[in-house]
Design an enzyme around this catalytic site. Structure first.
Site, PDB file in Angstrom:
ATOM      1  N   SER A 266       0.828  -1.201   0.000  1.00  0.00           N
ATOM      2  CA  SER A 266       0.000   0.000   0.000  1.00  0.00           C
ATOM      3  C   SER A 266       0.865   1.255   0.000  1.00  0.00           C
ATOM      4  CB  SER A 266      -0.870  -0.010   1.267  1.00  0.00           C
ATOM      5  OG  SER A 266      -1.533   1.222   1.425  1.00  0.00           O
TER       6      SER A 266
ATOM      7  N   TYR B 173      -1.659  -0.849  10.702  1.00  0.00           N
ATOM      8  CA  TYR B 173      -1.994  -1.412   9.383  1.00  0.00           C
ATOM      9  C   TYR B 173      -0.846  -1.188   8.410  1.00  0.00           C
ATOM     10  CZ  TYR B 173      -3.774  -1.686   4.656  1.00  0.00           C
ATOM     11  OH  TYR B 173      -3.892  -1.994   3.324  1.00  0.00           O
TER      12      TYR B 173
ATOM     13  N   LYS C  54       1.990  -3.900   6.563  1.00  0.00           N
ATOM     14  CA  LYS C  54       2.289  -4.023   5.128  1.00  0.00           C
ATOM     15  C   LYS C  54       3.796  -3.893   4.889  1.00  0.00           C
ATOM     16  CE  LYS C  54      -1.755  -4.764   3.546  1.00  0.00           C
ATOM     17  NZ  LYS C  54      -2.046  -6.026   2.876  1.00  0.00           N
TER      18      LYS C  54
HETATM   19  P1  NAD Z   1     -11.191  -6.902   1.152  1.00  0.00           P
HETATM   20  O1  NAD Z   1     -11.411  -6.903   2.621  1.00  0.00           O
HETATM   21  O2  NAD Z   1     -12.351  -6.693   0.261  1.00  0.00           O
HETATM   22  O3  NAD Z   1     -10.480  -8.268   0.725  1.00  0.00           O
HETATM   23  C1  NAD Z   1      -9.619  -8.978   1.566  1.00  0.00           C
HETATM   24  C2  NAD Z   1     -10.120 -10.412   1.614  1.00  0.00           C
HETATM   25  O4  NAD Z   1      -9.257 -11.181   2.458  1.00  0.00           O
HETATM   26  C3  NAD Z   1     -11.529 -10.531   2.194  1.00  0.00           C
HETATM   27  O5  NAD Z   1     -12.318 -11.286   1.308  1.00  0.00           O
HETATM   28  C4  NAD Z   1     -11.323 -11.276   3.523  1.00  0.00           C
HETATM   29  O6  NAD Z   1     -12.420 -12.115   3.812  1.00  0.00           O
HETATM   30  C5  NAD Z   1     -10.041 -12.049   3.260  1.00  0.00           C
HETATM   31  N1  NAD Z   1      -9.222 -12.351   4.441  1.00  0.00           N
HETATM   32  C6  NAD Z   1      -8.802 -11.517   5.415  1.00  0.00           C
HETATM   33  N2  NAD Z   1      -8.023 -12.167   6.292  1.00  0.00           N
HETATM   34  C7  NAD Z   1      -7.928 -13.445   5.860  1.00  0.00           C
HETATM   35  C8  NAD Z   1      -7.262 -14.607   6.319  1.00  0.00           C
HETATM   36  N3  NAD Z   1      -6.511 -14.578   7.428  1.00  0.00           N
HETATM   37  N4  NAD Z   1      -7.372 -15.754   5.614  1.00  0.00           N
HETATM   38  C9  NAD Z   1      -8.121 -15.794   4.487  1.00  0.00           C
HETATM   39  N5  NAD Z   1      -8.793 -14.749   4.015  1.00  0.00           N
HETATM   40  C10 NAD Z   1      -8.699 -13.585   4.686  1.00  0.00           C
HETATM   41  O7  NAD Z   1     -10.036  -5.834   0.848  1.00  0.00           O
HETATM   42  P2  NAD Z   1      -9.489  -5.299  -0.540  1.00  0.00           P
HETATM   43  O8  NAD Z   1      -9.823  -3.872  -0.620  1.00  0.00           O
HETATM   44  O9  NAD Z   1      -9.862  -6.208  -1.636  1.00  0.00           O
HETATM   45  O10 NAD Z   1      -7.930  -5.388  -0.248  1.00  0.00           O
HETATM   46  C11 NAD Z   1      -7.161  -6.497  -0.648  1.00  0.00           C
HETATM   47  C12 NAD Z   1      -5.754  -6.312  -0.144  1.00  0.00           C
HETATM   48  O11 NAD Z   1      -5.224  -5.088  -0.648  1.00  0.00           O
HETATM   49  C13 NAD Z   1      -5.646  -6.205   1.374  1.00  0.00           C
HETATM   50  O12 NAD Z   1      -4.473  -6.890   1.792  1.00  0.00           O
HETATM   51  C14 NAD Z   1      -5.503  -4.711   1.618  1.00  0.00           C
HETATM   52  O13 NAD Z   1      -4.789  -4.447   2.798  1.00  0.00           O
HETATM   53  C15 NAD Z   1      -4.723  -4.280   0.392  1.00  0.00           C
HETATM   54  N6  NAD Z   1      -4.924  -2.874   0.031  1.00  0.00           N
HETATM   55  C16 NAD Z   1      -6.200  -2.387  -0.103  1.00  0.00           C
HETATM   56  C17 NAD Z   1      -6.411  -1.053  -0.424  1.00  0.00           C
HETATM   57  C18 NAD Z   1      -7.797  -0.475  -0.525  1.00  0.00           C
HETATM   58  O14 NAD Z   1      -7.944   0.743  -0.405  1.00  0.00           O
HETATM   59  N7  NAD Z   1      -8.831  -1.269  -0.775  1.00  0.00           N
HETATM   60  C19 NAD Z   1      -5.300  -0.213  -0.626  1.00  0.00           C
HETATM   61  C20 NAD Z   1      -4.006  -0.753  -0.492  1.00  0.00           C
HETATM   62  C21 NAD Z   1      -3.846  -2.080  -0.163  1.00  0.00           C
HETATM   63  C1  WQD Z   2      -9.852   9.861   0.738  1.00  0.00           C
HETATM   64  C2  WQD Z   2     -10.103  11.357   0.966  1.00  0.00           C
HETATM   65  C3  WQD Z   2     -10.450  11.933   3.271  1.00  0.00           C
HETATM   66  C4  WQD Z   2     -14.242   9.726   3.731  1.00  0.00           C
HETATM   67  C5  WQD Z   2      -7.218   4.849   2.820  1.00  0.00           C
HETATM   68  C6  WQD Z   2      -6.217   4.169   3.727  1.00  0.00           C
HETATM   69  C7  WQD Z   2      -5.012   3.755   2.946  1.00  0.00           C
HETATM   70  C8  WQD Z   2      -5.385   2.909   1.714  1.00  0.00           C
HETATM   71  C9  WQD Z   2      -6.465   3.559   0.909  1.00  0.00           C
HETATM   72  C10 WQD Z   2      -5.237   0.561   2.217  1.00  0.00           C
HETATM   73  C11 WQD Z   2      -9.374  11.921   2.189  1.00  0.00           C
HETATM   74  C12 WQD Z   2     -11.707  12.188   2.467  1.00  0.00           C
HETATM   75  C13 WQD Z   2     -13.066  10.281   3.236  1.00  0.00           C
HETATM   76  C14 WQD Z   2     -15.328  10.589   4.055  1.00  0.00           C
HETATM   77  C15 WQD Z   2     -13.995  12.463   3.341  1.00  0.00           C
HETATM   78  N1  WQD Z   2      -5.911   1.630   2.090  1.00  0.00           N
HETATM   79  N2  WQD Z   2     -12.951  11.627   3.046  1.00  0.00           N
HETATM   80  N3  WQD Z   2     -15.162  11.923   3.841  1.00  0.00           N
HETATM   81  O1  WQD Z   2      -7.507   7.869   3.728  1.00  0.00           O
HETATM   82  O2  WQD Z   2      -6.627   8.327   1.378  1.00  0.00           O
HETATM   83  O3  WQD Z   2      -6.634   6.018   2.248  1.00  0.00           O
HETATM   84  O4  WQD Z   2      -7.558   3.954   1.756  1.00  0.00           O
HETATM   85  O5  WQD Z   2      -4.061   0.365   2.111  1.00  0.00           O
HETATM   86  O6  WQD Z   2      -4.195   3.035   3.819  1.00  0.00           O
HETATM   87  O7  WQD Z   2      -5.846   5.084   4.750  1.00  0.00           O
HETATM   88  O8  WQD Z   2      -8.774   7.069   1.657  1.00  0.00           O
HETATM   89  O9  WQD Z   2     -11.118   7.088   0.914  1.00  0.00           O
HETATM   90  O10 WQD Z   2     -10.623   7.187   3.395  1.00  0.00           O
HETATM   91  O11 WQD Z   2     -10.114   9.149   1.966  1.00  0.00           O
HETATM   92  O12 WQD Z   2     -13.904  13.687   3.183  1.00  0.00           O
HETATM   93  O13 WQD Z   2     -16.385  10.152   4.525  1.00  0.00           O
HETATM   94  O14 WQD Z   2     -11.500  11.533   1.236  1.00  0.00           O
HETATM   95  O15 WQD Z   2     -10.253  12.928   4.246  1.00  0.00           O
HETATM   96  O16 WQD Z   2      -8.981  13.223   1.861  1.00  0.00           O
HETATM   97  P1  WQD Z   2      -7.346   7.433   2.336  1.00  0.00           P
HETATM   98  P2  WQD Z   2     -10.242   7.549   2.010  1.00  0.00           P
END
Ligand code: NAD
Ligand code: WQD
Length: 336
Positions: A124, A148, A152
């Site tokens: 991330s 978190y 990562k």
């Molecule tokens: P998500 O929660 O929709 O998907 C994650 C999946 O992993 C879920 O289906 C959950 O049931 C499963 N899971 C969690 N722990 C588990 C375990 N111990 N064993 C088996 N399954 C398990 O999330 P997502 O948005 O699809 O994110 C996927 C990955 O990408 C995550 O690792 C997240 O940290 C990373 N990521 C997400 C974002 C984002 O903003 N969505 C940004 C950066 C990184």
């Molecule tokens: C985006 C913008 C908020 C909600 C998060 C995680 C990051 C990564 C991606 C996993 C910001 C604003 C939000 C609301 C708002 N995930 N906002 N009202 O914080 O950039 O990133 O998701 O790895 O680790 O921190 O994403 O969508 O929460 O916010 O005004 O109800 O929207 O302040 O500027 P963020 P977000």
């Protein structure tokens, strides 16, 4: 190629499975369903005409993993399974380190035992420190601000050590910026449980009438319109990035790190207006105080992914909002 997709019923994993099937590869999904529904498998089948094998289980279960890798003849792993709520990670750090770090260690141990050498991991942009001016490339110093993000970064470091110790391993960390959007069919999208923490799912629930108004966190940031700026990336572009990263790294051992983003920053008000255009009405919003821990603005420098993988985003914020709206309006309560 047969690929184990951990977390494959989740938001990004499910979209990636569709892209893998499109490429002619065979995903095998392992998910505990802690944050997703099994009906996602029906949607993958409906979109692709192919039903991937699904095993309900936990990545920390080494016996299950070992059986799975051998029985299915797995050649590579895409590791999405993890917990991702920043606030929850501050309240429950041990749960996050156990799930995200210990889970990844167990997975890599079993891969080693079974001779599976290729892994692509969901890292991330949140691993980067907060002091560098955007755009952020892969050399920006890392310094995550919460458990978190640290979970990562720990896995990124462990992957680098594993690749250094075994010259035949290919370990790739993909650092996503802000994934949003949905499959253009409207059949798959983001389906958060409870009140959404993130902007796009909150906005789409306002649009569909499940929430009253968007709270915009802060209007006095050092940005052109005063609201926070982020690099939003369509989940289908992100899914294609996984296919490109897997194709590249499977042939090239080592530890690879790629930022996956568009290289463009958009403000909260930009997203609000784009979503209003997509759903055909102005969406209600209020300004609220800043959310603790939020930054003014950051976006990716995605040159390394372009130069090395030949990958770049194709979709705009209008595509992201239109596809999210199609998903949300066709599935107002998410997956059955
Ligand atoms: P998500 O929660 O929709 O998907 C994650 C999946 O992993 C879920 O289906 C959950 O049931 C499963 N899971 C969690 N722990 C588990 C375990 N111990 N064993 C088996 N399954 C398990 O999330 P997502 O948005 O699809 O994110 C996927 C990955 O990408 C995550 O690792 C997240 O940290 C990373 N990521 C997400 C974002 C984002 O903003 N969505 C940004 C950066 C990184
Ligand atoms: C985006 C913008 C908020 C909600 C998060 C995680 C990051 C990564 C991606 C996993 C910001 C604003 C939000 C609301 C708002 N995930 N906002 N009202 O914080 O950039 O990133 O998701 O790895 O680790 O921190 O994403 O969508 O929460 O916010 O005004 O109800 O929207 O302040 O500027 P963020 P977000």
């Amino acid at each position: 190629m047969k690929i184990l997709v951990t977390g494959g019923t989740g938001y990004i994993g499910s979209h990636t499975c569709v892209q893998l099937i499109d490429k002619g590869w065979q995903p095998v999904i392992l998910d505990s369903l802690v944050n997703s529904k099994v009906s996602v498998i029906d949607r993958i089948e409906s979109i692709t005409g192919h039903r991937p094998p699904f095993i309900q289980g936990d990545v920390r279960d080494a016996d299950l993993l070992g059986k799975l890798l051998l029985e299915h003849g797995i050649e590579a792993v895409i590791h999405f399974a993890g917990l991702k709520a920043v606030g929850e990670s501050v309240a429950q750090p041990l749960r996050y380190y156990d799930n995200n770090v210990h889970g990844s260690v167990v997975l890599m141990q079993v891969m080693q035992q079974c001779g599976v050498k290729t892994m692509v991991f969901s890292s991330s942009a949140t691993v980067y420190g907060h002091s560098s001016a955007p755009p952020w490339n892969e050399q920006v110093p890392t310094s995550p601000a919460n458990p978190y993000g640290r979970s990562k970064l720990m896995v990124d470091h462990i992957m680098a050590d594993v690749a250094a110790a075994d010259a035949t391993c290919a370990m790739t960390s993909l650092r996503y910026f802000n994934p949003v959007g949905a499959h253009p069919s409207g059949q798959m999208g983001e389906d958060p449980q409870g009140v959404p923490n993130n902007l796009m799912p909150y906005l789409s629930q306002v649009a569909v009438g499940r929430r009253e108004a968007l709270q915009i966190y802060g209007k006095d940031y050092n940005t052109p319109d005063g609201t926070g700026v982020r690099d939003y990336i369509h989940v289908n572009d992100l899914a294609k990035g996984h296919v490109a990263a897997l194709a590249y790294s499977h042939e090239r051992p080592g530890h690879h790190v790629f930022n996956l983003g568009s290289g463009i920053g958009h403000s909260v008000l930009d997203m609000l207006h784009a979503f209003g255009k997509a759903c055909g009405r102005d969406l209600p919003y209020n300004f609220a105080p800043r959310r603790s821990g939020d930054l003014d603005a950051y976006w990716a420098d995605p040159q390394h992914a372009l130069n090395t993988l030949g990958w770049q985003v194709e979709k705009t914020i209008d595509d992201m909002c239109q596809d999210t709206w199609r998903w949300q309006s066709q599935n107002p309560n998410g997956y059955p």
